[in-house]
Design a protein around this motif. Sequence first.
Motif, short mmCIF file in Angstrom:
data_model
loop_
_atom_site.label_atom_id
_atom_site.label_comp_id
_atom_site.label_asym_id
_atom_site.label_seq_id
_atom_site.Cartn_x
_atom_site.Cartn_y
_atom_site.Cartn_z
N TYR A 175 31.06 -5.21 -27.53
CA TYR A 175 30.28 -6.34 -27.04
C TYR A 175 31.17 -7.53 -26.67
CZ TYR A 175 25.74 -4.38 -28.52
OH TYR A 175 24.62 -3.62 -28.65
N VAL A 176 32.08 -7.86 -27.56
CA VAL A 176 32.92 -9.04 -27.37
C VAL A 176 33.79 -8.89 -26.11
CG1 VAL A 176 34.94 -10.23 -28.31
CG2 VAL A 176 32.95 -9.84 -29.76
N ILE A 177 34.35 -7.72 -25.90
CA ILE A 177 35.19 -7.51 -24.71
C ILE A 177 34.36 -7.65 -23.44
CG2 ILE A 177 36.44 -5.73 -23.42
CD1 ILE A 177 37.64 -4.85 -26.09
N ALA A 178 33.13 -7.13 -23.46
CA ALA A 178 32.26 -7.26 -22.29
C ALA A 178 31.88 -8.71 -22.05
CB ALA A 178 31.02 -6.41 -22.48
N TRP A 179 31.50 -9.41 -23.12
CA TRP A 179 31.07 -10.81 -22.98
C TRP A 179 32.22 -11.75 -22.65
CZ3 TRP A 179 27.95 -10.02 -28.05
CH2 TRP A 179 26.68 -9.49 -27.74
N ALA A 180 33.44 -11.35 -22.98
CA ALA A 180 34.60 -12.23 -22.73
C ALA A 180 34.81 -12.49 -21.24
CB ALA A 180 35.86 -11.62 -23.34
N THR A 181 34.22 -11.65 -20.38
CA THR A 181 34.35 -11.90 -18.94
C THR A 181 33.72 -13.24 -18.55
OG1 THR A 181 32.31 -10.65 -18.54
CG2 THR A 181 34.38 -9.45 -18.36
N LEU A 182 32.66 -13.64 -19.29
CA LEU A 182 31.98 -14.90 -18.98
C LEU A 182 32.80 -16.11 -19.38
CD1 LEU A 182 28.38 -13.91 -20.18
CD2 LEU A 182 29.21 -14.01 -17.83
N ALA A 183 33.84 -15.89 -20.21
CA ALA A 183 34.64 -17.02 -20.69
C ALA A 183 35.39 -17.72 -19.56
CB ALA A 183 35.63 -16.53 -21.76
N SER A 184 35.56 -17.04 -18.43
CA SER A 184 36.26 -17.68 -17.32
C SER A 184 35.50 -18.89 -16.78
CB SER A 184 36.49 -16.67 -16.18
OG SER A 184 35.27 -16.29 -15.60
N TYR A 185 34.19 -18.93 -17.03
CA TYR A 185 33.38 -20.07 -16.58
C TYR A 185 33.81 -21.38 -17.25
CZ TYR A 185 29.84 -17.79 -13.67
OH TYR A 185 29.19 -17.13 -12.64
N ILE A 186 34.41 -21.28 -18.42
CA ILE A 186 34.83 -22.51 -19.11
C ILE A 186 36.35 -22.59 -19.21
CG2 ILE A 186 32.69 -22.80 -20.41
CD1 ILE A 186 34.07 -21.55 -22.83
N GLY A 187 37.01 -21.93 -18.27
CA GLY A 187 38.47 -22.06 -18.16
C GLY A 187 39.27 -21.31 -19.18
N ALA A 188 38.70 -20.25 -19.78
CA ALA A 188 39.42 -19.50 -20.80
C ALA A 188 40.33 -18.42 -20.21
CB ALA A 188 38.43 -18.85 -21.77
N GLY A 189 40.19 -18.16 -18.90
CA GLY A 189 41.00 -17.13 -18.27
C GLY A 189 40.45 -15.74 -18.53
N GLY A 190 41.33 -14.75 -18.45
CA GLY A 190 40.89 -13.38 -18.66
C GLY A 190 40.45 -12.71 -17.38
N LEU A 191 39.96 -11.50 -17.51
CA LEU A 191 39.58 -10.69 -16.34
C LEU A 191 38.34 -11.21 -15.63
CD1 LEU A 191 40.31 -7.27 -18.03
CD2 LEU A 191 41.55 -8.22 -16.08
N GLY A 192 37.58 -12.06 -16.30
CA GLY A 192 36.42 -12.67 -15.66
C GLY A 192 36.81 -13.52 -14.46
N ASP A 193 38.05 -14.03 -14.45
CA ASP A 193 38.51 -14.80 -13.29
C ASP A 193 38.46 -13.97 -12.02
OD1 ASP A 193 38.96 -16.96 -14.89
OD2 ASP A 193 41.15 -16.75 -14.96
N TYR A 194 38.91 -12.72 -12.12
CA TYR A 194 38.88 -11.84 -10.95
C TYR A 194 37.45 -11.53 -10.53
CZ TYR A 194 43.86 -10.67 -10.78
OH TYR A 194 45.21 -10.73 -10.62
N ILE A 195 36.60 -11.23 -11.52
CA ILE A 195 35.23 -10.82 -11.21
C ILE A 195 34.47 -11.94 -10.51
CG2 ILE A 195 33.01 -10.12 -12.20
CD1 ILE A 195 34.62 -8.71 -14.41
N PHE A 196 34.52 -13.14 -11.08
CA PHE A 196 33.71 -14.23 -10.53
C PHE A 196 34.33 -14.84 -9.29
CE2 PHE A 196 32.38 -14.06 -15.04
CZ PHE A 196 31.05 -13.72 -14.81
N ASN A 197 35.66 -14.87 -9.21
CA ASN A 197 36.29 -15.31 -7.97
C ASN A 197 35.98 -14.33 -6.84
OD1 ASN A 197 37.42 -17.57 -9.12
ND2 ASN A 197 39.38 -16.58 -9.58
N GLY A 198 35.97 -13.04 -7.19
CA GLY A 198 35.61 -12.03 -6.19
C GLY A 198 34.18 -12.18 -5.70
N LEU A 199 33.28 -12.52 -6.62
CA LEU A 199 31.89 -12.74 -6.22
C LEU A 199 31.76 -13.96 -5.33
CD1 LEU A 199 30.07 -12.01 -9.62
CD2 LEU A 199 29.92 -10.64 -7.53
N ASN A 200 32.54 -14.99 -5.61
CA ASN A 200 32.46 -16.23 -4.83
C ASN A 200 32.94 -16.03 -3.39
OD1 ASN A 200 31.40 -17.75 -6.93
ND2 ASN A 200 33.43 -18.34 -7.71
N VAL A 201 33.96 -15.19 -3.23
CA VAL A 201 34.54 -15.03 -1.88
C VAL A 201 34.19 -13.66 -1.29
CG1 VAL A 201 36.42 -16.62 -2.37
CG2 VAL A 201 36.74 -14.17 -2.81
#
Length: 214
Positions: A145-171
């Motif tokens: 669960y924690v590894i899956a949810w950690a992707t959302l941490a990029s929204y508050i500047g925590a970095g991680g793989l969520g940066d790729y996912i959400f930046n990819g969605l934006n562009v």
Amino acid sequence: MMSFLQNNGSELLSKMGEHFLISFLALALGTVVAVPLGIFLTRSEKVSKYVIGFVSILQTVPSLALLALMIPLFGVGKLPAIVALFIYSLLPILRNTYIGILGVRPDIVDSAKGMGMTNQQQIWQVKVPLAAPVIMSGIRLAGVYVIAWATLASYIGAGGLGDYIFNGLNVYDQEMIVWGTIPVTILALFTDFILGKVEQIVTPTTSSEKGAKS
């Protein structure tokens, strides 16, 4: 696809490292808090209902909302993400610890009492080892669960793989989304595998199993 990996391989590894670090610290903190708390709650059914109920309510708070609530308290970055993920990790570990300790057979506990063991010795030498497989299954579940949810941490500047996912969605960059998602899946499977091995190690071997092996 492979061109993206060639051009961004080192950054991808760095993001994976950030993602794993955030998840590991949150899970470790959750384990350190939830396991002793779960053991303590077995002493009072009334208190356990309130505490487990409260932790269950925390689990229902939407992930983004909880991360947003962390910002006024801890600012942005890795710390609020770790605290939020720690909160999410509590319920499966706490509940499995509580259930596992209560599930130890009464006759085994009576035998431990008959041997003159104190309450503390009964807990740490008898109950916890026998409940270890149930406790570890809760930790495994929380880890995924924690590894899956950690992707959302990029929204508050925590970095991680969520940066790729959400930046990819934006562009609308499919490659970026894919290479953000695949490593998250690999990390989750790897974590579940490693914790599964730990679960096998801590699972007590019964006398019948020993006889079968011999």
